[in-house]
Design a protein around this motif. Structure first.
Motif, PDB file in Angstrom:
ATOM      1  N   LYS A  59     -63.978 -50.719 -42.351  1.00 15.46           N
ATOM      2  CA  LYS A  59     -63.116 -50.076 -43.341  1.00 15.46           C
ATOM      3  C   LYS A  59     -63.575 -50.407 -44.754  1.00 15.46           C
ATOM      4  N   GLU A  60     -63.886 -51.680 -45.007  1.00 14.03           N
ATOM      5  CA  GLU A  60     -64.367 -52.077 -46.328  1.00 14.03           C
ATOM      6  C   GLU A  60     -65.723 -51.447 -46.625  1.00 14.03           C
ATOM      7  N   SER A 118     -66.924 -48.636 -45.463  1.00 17.72           N
ATOM      8  CA  SER A 118     -66.761 -47.206 -45.704  1.00 17.72           C
ATOM      9  C   SER A 118     -66.219 -46.931 -47.100  1.00 17.72           C
TER      10      SER A 118
END
Length: 268
Positions: free
Chosen positions: A101-102, A104
């Motif tokens: 997530k980070e 992306s």
């Protein structure tokens, strides 16, 4: 005239690129490093002394010296990543990326739609790249690189997921922080055997995933090791350390004639 390859083209072709590392906020220094022959210079805005305005001017100085322009942004600062790309960074390294997530969110900050969320305004970047604004837009999503730093146990555990992020161009290993994390804070051992094994595994997985891999090296022997492991973007030479060692060497050359040249000075 032979077309000059972009940094992205060099790294994706498998050609290792050595980058100097800049901590000192004086534009002449990265220009001198570039003119000395370094293919790339990285400005460290995480642990270095630069602010945005200094980095902006230093990116232009690196271009003047003929080298590729890389920055490491401060922690959790995707806004600065995009802004530094707008003023000429060809590659942005983000520290302490510990999840897909980070990774992306960081990578999308550097990519224009539909790949990412970058807002349009690359007027300085296009000038430094020798491109029209239109050509810059056409090439930016493939040639402005996003490298997520792998430097913790959490990042190692999430490595496969990070490497699977489609908009992320690659990873960059910080061996010092990685060794601290793996030892639960007991030691800084960037050149140790356990760190080397982890670095070899990271490079292998990055290659298998079709991603660019980079690493910070402390010593020429570690550069050879990194090349053998498959790393493509390799740091060797920190401006502050290079200046310190050159100054000591210069003084050492004359001590035989004048005795000790170390003067009285306060040390803080």
């Amino acid at each position: 005239m032979t077309k000059k390859l972009s940094l992205a083209e060099k790294l994706r072709s498998g050609q290792p690129v050595i980058t100097a590392w800049s901590l000192l906020p004086a534009p002449i220094l990265p220009e001198l490093l570039a003119r000395a022959g370094y293919p790339a210079v990285t400005l460290d805005l995480q642990h270095g002394m630069h602010d945005f305005n200094e980095a902006r001017d230093m990116l232009a100085a690196i271009a003047l010296g003929g080298a590729h322009r890389i920055v490491r942004v401060p922690l959790d600062d995707n806004a600065s990543a995009a802004r530094l790309a707008d003023v000429g960074a060809e590659c942005v390294i983000a520290p302490m990326i510990n999840s897909a997530k980070e990774a992306s969110a960081f990578a999308r900050a550097l990519k224009y739609p539909p790949v990412g969320d970058r807002s349009y305004g690359p007027f300085r970047a296009s000038v430094l790249s020798g491109l029209s604004n239109e050509d810059y837009l056409e090439r930016a999503n493939t040639e402005i690189l996003s490298l997520a730093m792998v430097e913790s146990r959490e990042a190692l555990d999430a490595l496969d997921d990070i490497l699977a992020v489609p908009e992320l161009d690659g990873i960059f290993v910080g061996p010092s922080d990685l060794s601290i994390s793996m030892s639960n804070g007991e030691a800084v051992d960037p050149n140790g055997e356990e760190t080397a094994r982890s670095c070899a595994m990271i490079a292998e997985k990055a290659t298998q995933a079709g991603k660019i891999s980079g690493i910070f090296c402390l010593g020429a022997e570690k550069v050879k090791e990194a090349v053998d492991q498959g790393y493509k973007l390799i740091t060797h030479g920190i401006d502050a350390a290079l200046l310190d060692s050159a100054a000591k060497a210069a003084l050492g050359e004359v001590e035989a004639f004048v005795g000790s040249v170390e003067g009285d000075r306060a040390t803080y």
